[in-house]
Design a protein around this motif. Sequence first.
Motif, PDB file in Angstrom:
ATOM      1  N   GLY A 262     -56.261   9.397 -17.265  1.00  0.00           N
ATOM      2  CA  GLY A 262     -54.433   9.154 -17.030  1.00  0.00           C
ATOM      3  C   GLY A 262     -53.621   9.617 -17.157  1.00  0.00           C
ATOM      4  N   GLN A 263     -52.450   8.358 -16.469  1.00  0.00           N
ATOM      5  CA  GLN A 263     -50.903   9.452 -16.673  1.00  0.00           C
ATOM      6  C   GLN A 263     -50.289   9.163 -18.222  1.00  0.00           C
ATOM      7  OE1 GLN A 263     -48.398   8.440 -13.923  1.00  0.00           O
ATOM      8  NE2 GLN A 263     -46.741   9.604 -14.147  1.00  0.00           N
ATOM      9  N   GLN A 264     -50.148  10.313 -18.731  1.00  0.00           N
ATOM     10  CA  GLN A 264     -49.244   9.930 -19.657  1.00  0.00           C
ATOM     11  C   GLN A 264     -47.967  11.235 -19.901  1.00  0.00           C
ATOM     12  OE1 GLN A 264     -52.947  10.603 -22.812  1.00  0.00           O
ATOM     13  NE2 GLN A 264     -51.462   8.874 -23.582  1.00  0.00           N
TER      14      GLN A 264
ATOM     15  N   LEU B  13     -37.839   3.040 -22.156  1.00  0.00           N
ATOM     16  CA  LEU B  13     -37.781   2.429 -23.744  1.00  0.00           C
ATOM     17  C   LEU B  13     -38.822   3.270 -24.851  1.00  0.00           C
ATOM     18  CD1 LEU B  13     -40.053  -0.557 -21.613  1.00  0.00           C
ATOM     19  CD2 LEU B  13     -36.916  -0.133 -22.925  1.00  0.00           C
TER      20      LEU B  13
ATOM     21  N   PRO C  54     -47.327  -2.086 -29.878  1.00  0.00           N
ATOM     22  CA  PRO C  54     -46.015  -1.658 -30.148  1.00  0.00           C
ATOM     23  C   PRO C  54     -45.037  -2.440 -29.734  1.00  0.00           C
ATOM     24  CG  PRO C  54     -47.644  -0.870 -28.138  1.00  0.00           C
ATOM     25  CD  PRO C  54     -48.236  -1.703 -28.493  1.00  0.00           C
TER      26      PRO C  54
ATOM     27  N   PHE D  29     -44.107   5.699 -30.053  1.00  0.00           N
ATOM     28  CA  PHE D  29     -43.982   5.802 -28.646  1.00  0.00           C
ATOM     29  C   PHE D  29     -42.554   5.642 -27.222  1.00  0.00           C
ATOM     30  CE2 PHE D  29     -48.920   6.651 -28.572  1.00  0.00           C
ATOM     31  CZ  PHE D  29     -49.367   5.216 -29.534  1.00  0.00           C
TER      32      PHE D  29
ATOM     33  N   GLN E 238     -40.281   3.862 -16.869  1.00  0.00           N
ATOM     34  CA  GLN E 238     -40.369   3.006 -16.017  1.00  0.00           C
ATOM     35  C   GLN E 238     -39.606   3.144 -15.017  1.00  0.00           C
ATOM     36  OE1 GLN E 238     -39.281  -1.122 -17.453  1.00  0.00           O
ATOM     37  NE2 GLN E 238     -40.733  -2.398 -16.001  1.00  0.00           N
TER      38      GLN E 238
ATOM     39  N   THR F 119     -41.624  -4.676 -11.304  1.00  0.00           N
ATOM     40  CA  THR F 119     -42.388  -4.020 -12.021  1.00  0.00           C
ATOM     41  C   THR F 119     -42.943  -3.852 -13.684  1.00  0.00           C
ATOM     42  OG1 THR F 119     -44.416  -2.473 -12.107  1.00  0.00           O
ATOM     43  CG2 THR F 119     -41.999  -1.552 -11.513  1.00  0.00           C
ATOM     44  N   ASN F 120     -43.525  -3.870 -14.508  1.00  0.00           N
ATOM     45  CA  ASN F 120     -43.633  -4.417 -15.485  1.00  0.00           C
ATOM     46  C   ASN F 120     -44.310  -2.937 -16.138  1.00  0.00           C
ATOM     47  OD1 ASN F 120     -42.798  -5.979 -16.467  1.00  0.00           O
ATOM     48  ND2 ASN F 120     -44.721  -7.599 -17.382  1.00  0.00           N
ATOM     49  N   LYS F 121     -45.138  -1.949 -14.580  1.00  0.00           N
ATOM     50  CA  LYS F 121     -45.601  -0.709 -14.982  1.00  0.00           C
ATOM     51  C   LYS F 121     -44.568   0.329 -16.022  1.00  0.00           C
ATOM     52  CE  LYS F 121     -48.700   2.502 -13.286  1.00  0.00           C
ATOM     53  NZ  LYS F 121     -49.271   3.613 -12.001  1.00  0.00           N
ATOM     54  N   LEU F 122     -45.259   0.131 -17.275  1.00  0.00           N
ATOM     55  CA  LEU F 122     -45.227   1.964 -18.004  1.00  0.00           C
ATOM     56  C   LEU F 122     -46.328   2.336 -18.067  1.00  0.00           C
ATOM     57  CD1 LEU F 122     -43.954  -0.952 -21.439  1.00  0.00           C
ATOM     58  CD2 LEU F 122     -42.171   0.552 -19.244  1.00  0.00           C
TER      59      LEU F 122
ATOM     60  N   PHE G   9     -47.184   5.229 -20.665  1.00  0.00           N
ATOM     61  CA  PHE G   9     -46.851   5.714 -21.637  1.00  0.00           C
ATOM     62  C   PHE G   9     -46.562   7.659 -22.384  1.00  0.00           C
ATOM     63  CE2 PHE G   9     -45.783   2.221 -24.799  1.00  0.00           C
ATOM     64  CZ  PHE G   9     -46.214   1.309 -23.606  1.00  0.00           C
TER      65      PHE G   9
ATOM     66  N   TYR H  53     -52.657  -3.468 -20.873  1.00  0.00           N
ATOM     67  CA  TYR H  53     -52.690  -1.878 -20.910  1.00  0.00           C
ATOM     68  C   TYR H  53     -54.281  -2.155 -21.780  1.00  0.00           C
ATOM     69  CZ  TYR H  53     -48.160  -1.681 -19.259  1.00  0.00           C
ATOM     70  OH  TYR H  53     -46.528  -1.105 -18.781  1.00  0.00           O
TER      71      TYR H  53
ATOM     72  N   GLN I 243     -52.241   2.797 -21.195  1.00  0.00           N
ATOM     73  CA  GLN I 243     -53.080   3.274 -19.673  1.00  0.00           C
ATOM     74  C   GLN I 243     -52.647   1.542 -19.204  1.00  0.00           C
ATOM     75  OE1 GLN I 243     -53.483   6.101 -18.108  1.00  0.00           O
ATOM     76  NE2 GLN I 243     -53.206   7.126 -19.666  1.00  0.00           N
ATOM     77  N   PHE I 244     -51.981   1.320 -17.683  1.00  0.00           N
ATOM     78  CA  PHE I 244     -51.885   0.298 -16.672  1.00  0.00           C
ATOM     79  C   PHE I 244     -52.309  -0.444 -17.079  1.00  0.00           C
ATOM     80  CE2 PHE I 244     -48.693  -2.568 -15.110  1.00  0.00           C
ATOM     81  CZ  PHE I 244     -49.504  -2.303 -13.700  1.00  0.00           C
TER      82      PHE I 244
ATOM     83  N   GLU J 206     -50.807  -6.200 -13.772  1.00  0.00           N
ATOM     84  CA  GLU J 206     -49.661  -7.349 -13.828  1.00  0.00           C
ATOM     85  C   GLU J 206     -50.320  -7.751 -12.597  1.00  0.00           C
ATOM     86  OE1 GLU J 206     -46.383  -4.403 -13.017  1.00  0.00           O
ATOM     87  OE2 GLU J 206     -44.752  -6.023 -12.578  1.00  0.00           O
TER      88      GLU J 206
ATOM     89  N   ILE K  76     -39.969  -5.395 -22.578  1.00  0.00           N
ATOM     90  CA  ILE K  76     -41.021  -5.927 -22.077  1.00  0.00           C
ATOM     91  C   ILE K  76     -41.071  -5.737 -23.464  1.00  0.00           C
ATOM     92  CG2 ILE K  76     -43.411  -4.204 -21.827  1.00  0.00           C
ATOM     93  CD1 ILE K  76     -41.995  -3.337 -19.165  1.00  0.00           C
TER      94      ILE K  76
END
Lengths: 114, 112
Positions: free
Chosen positions: A1-3, A33, A43, A88, A92, A99-102, A104, B35, B44-45, B48, B101
């Motif tokens: 996954g992306q980090q 954030l 978190p 962390f 976003q 969207t809520n997609k973060l 991290f 997550y 990881q997401f 939503e 959030i």
Amino acid sequence: GQQLNQSPQSMFIQEGEDVSMNCTSSSIFNTWLWYKQDPGEGPVLLIALYKAGELTSNGRLTAQFGITRKDSFLNISASIPSDVGIYFCAGQMNYGGATNKLIFGTGTLLAVQP
Amino acid sequence: KAGVTQTPRYLIKTRGQQVTLSCSPISGHRSVSWYQQTPGQGLQFLFEYFSETQRNKGNFPGRFSGRQFSNSRSEMNVSTLELGDSALYLCASKPGQGNTIYFGEGSWLTVV
């Protein structure tokens, strides 16, 4: 996954020292954030940044949103033992709050020696 | 104001079983996301929801699913559990306006 790339990976410091950590991305974000996570807990939001170049403080914590929108840093001044935890960053990409997609960062483990 | 509430906090399941996790967002928050946190992959997401509709989905297999109810409460389900599904599953909520959030304390899932 992306980090996101977050550094340093860990820091071991003496109480009273200042701490600096940063986060970089290959993608542009329009919100950054910073969160702190204690063992076994979720978190907790520390600081939210919404504009490129923005510098925001929350007590002993100061964070900045990089002008390229691809990086951010967090400073903690005069560290105390309760600052121990994992920090962390999260980026976003959202438009109109859609969207809520973060995404991290990899996290920075902070240990403070009393 | 109560925070994001997740249940159960801890659970142990056997490979092949399925699990349902529950999340109650902060009162007035209509947007809920999930997550997965593991030592290897970090945070990881998953997906939503907003107004009972899935608005975004991460890169996870179809065994991972979720839904949101009319009161904004959300559930996620993982079917045919694998050992690698052992993780802390975190729910987060966001108000309709603004980008802040907030996370719950998470549900610790161990698959044996």
